[in-house]
Write an enzyme that holds these catalytic residues in place. Structure first.
Site, PDB file in Angstrom:
ATOM      1  N   HIS A 129      -2.890  -5.602   4.134  1.00 28.64           N
ATOM      2  CA  HIS A 129      -3.650  -5.763   5.084  1.00 28.64           C
ATOM      3  C   HIS A 129      -5.224  -5.966   4.654  1.00 28.64           C
ATOM      4  CE1 HIS A 129      -5.040  -1.604   4.156  1.00 28.64           C
ATOM      5  NE2 HIS A 129      -5.919  -1.780   5.080  1.00 28.64           N
ATOM      6  N   GLU A 143      -6.913   7.209  -0.189  1.00 24.07           N
ATOM      7  CA  GLU A 143      -6.760   5.649   0.073  1.00 24.07           C
ATOM      8  C   GLU A 143      -8.213   5.339   0.813  1.00 24.07           C
ATOM      9  OE1 GLU A 143      -7.317   2.430   1.074  1.00 24.07           O
ATOM     10  OE2 GLU A 143      -5.698   2.525   2.697  1.00 24.07           O
ATOM     11  N   ARG A 184       0.747  -1.344   0.095  1.00 23.85           N
ATOM     12  CA  ARG A 184      -0.013   0.025   0.188  1.00 23.85           C
ATOM     13  C   ARG A 184       0.853   1.168  -0.028  1.00 23.85           C
ATOM     14  NH1 ARG A 184      -1.641   3.723   4.118  1.00 23.85           N
ATOM     15  NH2 ARG A 184      -3.764   4.386   4.318  1.00 23.85           N
ATOM     16  N   GLY A 208     -10.194  12.043   3.077  1.00 24.19           N
ATOM     17  CA  GLY A 208     -10.017  11.030   4.102  1.00 24.19           C
ATOM     18  C   GLY A 208      -8.683  10.753   4.495  1.00 24.19           C
ATOM     19  N   GLU A 225     -16.922  -0.399   3.393  1.00 25.13           N
ATOM     20  CA  GLU A 225     -16.768   0.668   4.369  1.00 25.13           C
ATOM     21  C   GLU A 225     -17.346   1.969   3.070  1.00 25.13           C
ATOM     22  OE1 GLU A 225     -12.936   1.703   5.296  1.00 25.13           O
ATOM     23  OE2 GLU A 225     -13.138   0.664   7.077  1.00 25.13           O
TER      24      GLU A 225
END
Lengths: 354, 354
Positions: free
Chosen positions: B277, B122, B30, B54, B131
């Site tokens: 993750h 992201e 990432r 965000g 989400e």
């Protein structure tokens, strides 16, 4: 995975979360130790009566049956007992293993059966004592084990060592070329009310480990478990950054008849041993107390693990860094402790940090 | 780690749990993807105005400042914004990055500033959509991005493939010599209301991956995100046990000016790429639907990812296994589907299964 509800009120219910059991069942050092300790000592189990305290999925009871036990009482307080019964059946031992859904404190042996020859249990929590299940094992031992009976495991040792924790300090000095020291500080602050459960690498230990407590599981009493204290000057064995105090444990199992001793089986959660689901418990130091230490430097601290008065399955951890030079004086002396940092790690809840 | 509270009501508060951010910040694929996409394209950032939607800890905003952006608005709804402000300062970019504690829906550009050149974010969740943060990014794009502006990332692709899941099936056939099939069954039942988040190995994929959805992030609308459906016959590319359907995603980033194209940066969560993750999301099959398949065997299923009407940040996943032979008929036909197993994976909550 949140196992906060494994504490206190919902202690037994939580064992219905099978993910916790999956993690335990696939913990190879754990499984191998019990399997070798039991199946490697068929002479000890052949024809014997066994009590499995907190049987969970029943796998230890099945090991005992495989090792030739005549009868195994698998006592499990949660409704996981029903699944344990299926596991026993699936392995063809329903004639040997009797699963009882009960707290061991409420369990009674059938009439005619007075005592058992062996107690097996996997009761260990983080830093050995977390969850406080050993109390139940001691209760069972005092009530049900023959004087000549055996405990599996029969000893437990708590070790303590200064360590580096790069994943909580150094890593944030530059992450992908960005300085994130303030993030590291906040992260540590957020976690400072409990020890961190993480895998410490062997080369992050600055000392091989000081024995804080050694328990003979045939003799130890629940009162003995109320508080463990140490106050020690340790001599650094590997240079590095002193950033935390690492706690781990080993358990050993009976190693056969005196006439035929075999190699002792040890379940170790030492950072130098293969990782287990217990990982290690680390109390992080405040940043301004971290220091680079050299081989042969003395460091001094006191540590206590004391039962939480309110929640007896929890322990409060308290670490106090001391001035090694002052500590090396004979006591009492007139020195004033100049560098004493008090840390209280009130263990409110624990998370498996995978 | 429990991130259930990351959903819905407490969506923003949860971002104050820094452990989630530690996991993201130490997710090397990432970090590397964003760093390379941004710092590898200084020509795109030099002198430009950027909006970070965000912003979290602010690390992407710092990348943009490092790449020469004139101004970066780092919009973060949770009080993590305060920590982001410290991160920005720690890296000496307080003159470039302005951290705004606000939902992007409530954010306005300062007077005089009409639009931004670039949006970085992201926003990706498990199986890309969990989400539902992409909605906010689309909102920001429509309101703040110049028509010629760039999105980082600018495409996202959802892949689907049949897979083996030995850790949820085969492992329990014999664990330390004990048969635990009934445990495996109960474990899968307990988890059947949501996809499992786990690391699938590359060689557990039975197909290289069918593209279920491809999103052009400069064009996609929030309505486009309401439902994704596929119904497909896939030809098995690797023999194995068909035990689940694996979902993952890739994102790609703008690859430079047309005059100076550079290698495209892709952030991939493919099982054949280094683990992230996000891991993979797997819908497990019912045990009686699992079958051993050979290379070139056809398998058929339909899959839908549809917004939960009540909780728009959640998705319901529905997998239906179909009879490949029937599906290969031209439709409509007179066949009766004889082997249709309906599975509903209502996504109530998700746990990071580390």
């Amino acid at each position: 995975m949140d196992i906060e509800n494994a504490i206190n009120g919902t202690y037994f219910d939580s064992y219905e979360d099978l993910e916790i059991h999956r993690i335990m069942l696939t913990d190879k050092p754990r499984q191998d130790a019990y399997q070798q300790a039991i199946l490697g000592h068929r002479d000890l189990f052949e024809g014997k009566t066994v009590l499995d305290v907190g049987a969970g999925t029943g796998i230890l009871s099945v090991f005992c049956a495989q090792a030739g036990a005549k009868k195994v009482y698998a006592v499990e307080a949660s409704n996981l007992a029903r699944l344990a019964r299926e596991v026993v059946k699936e392995n063809g031992f329903e004639g040997v293993v009797e699963v009882v859904e009960s707290k061991v404190e409420d369990f009674t042996l059938p009439e005619g059966e007075s005592k058992v020859d062996i107690i097996v249990s996997e009761w260990m929590g983080f830093f050995l004592l977390h969850e406080g299940m050993l109390d139940s094992v001691i209760y069972a031992r005092d009530k049900f084990l023959k004087p000549s009976g055996l405990m599996f495991p029969d000893t437990a040792t708590i070790y303590v060592a200064p360590c580096s924790v790069p994943g909580r300090f150094d890593e944030f000095e530059s992450l992908s070329g960005v300085s994130l020291r303030c993030f590291g500080r906040e992260l540590r602050k957020q976690k400072s009310d409990k020890p961190e459960i993480l895998n410490v690498e062997g080369d992050q230990l600055l000392h091989e480990g000081h024995i804080m407590a050694w328990l003979d599981l045939k003799e130890v009493s629940t009162d003995d478990l109320n508080e463990f204290d140490m106050k020690e000057v340790l001599i650094i064995q590997r240079a590095g950054k002193f950033q935390g105090v690492c706690i781990w444990f080993d358990c050993s199992f009976p190693s056969g008849n005196a006439s035929e001793p075999t190699k002792e089986v040890v379940l170790s959660t030492n950072p130098n041993s293969p990782a287990t689901h217990w990982k290690q418990s680390v109390i992080l130091l405040p940043e301004d107390a971290c220091e680079t230490v050299d081989k042969l430097d003395p460091i001094a601290f006191s540590l206590s693990l004391a039962r939480n008065a309110e929640h007896r399955r929890r322990y409060n951890l308290q670490l106090t860094l001391l001035d090694a030079e002052k500590e090396e004086h004979s006591l009492p002396c007139e020195c004033v402790m100049t560098k004493c940092i008090l840390m209280k790690a009130h263990l409110q809840s624990m998370e498996v940090d995978q």
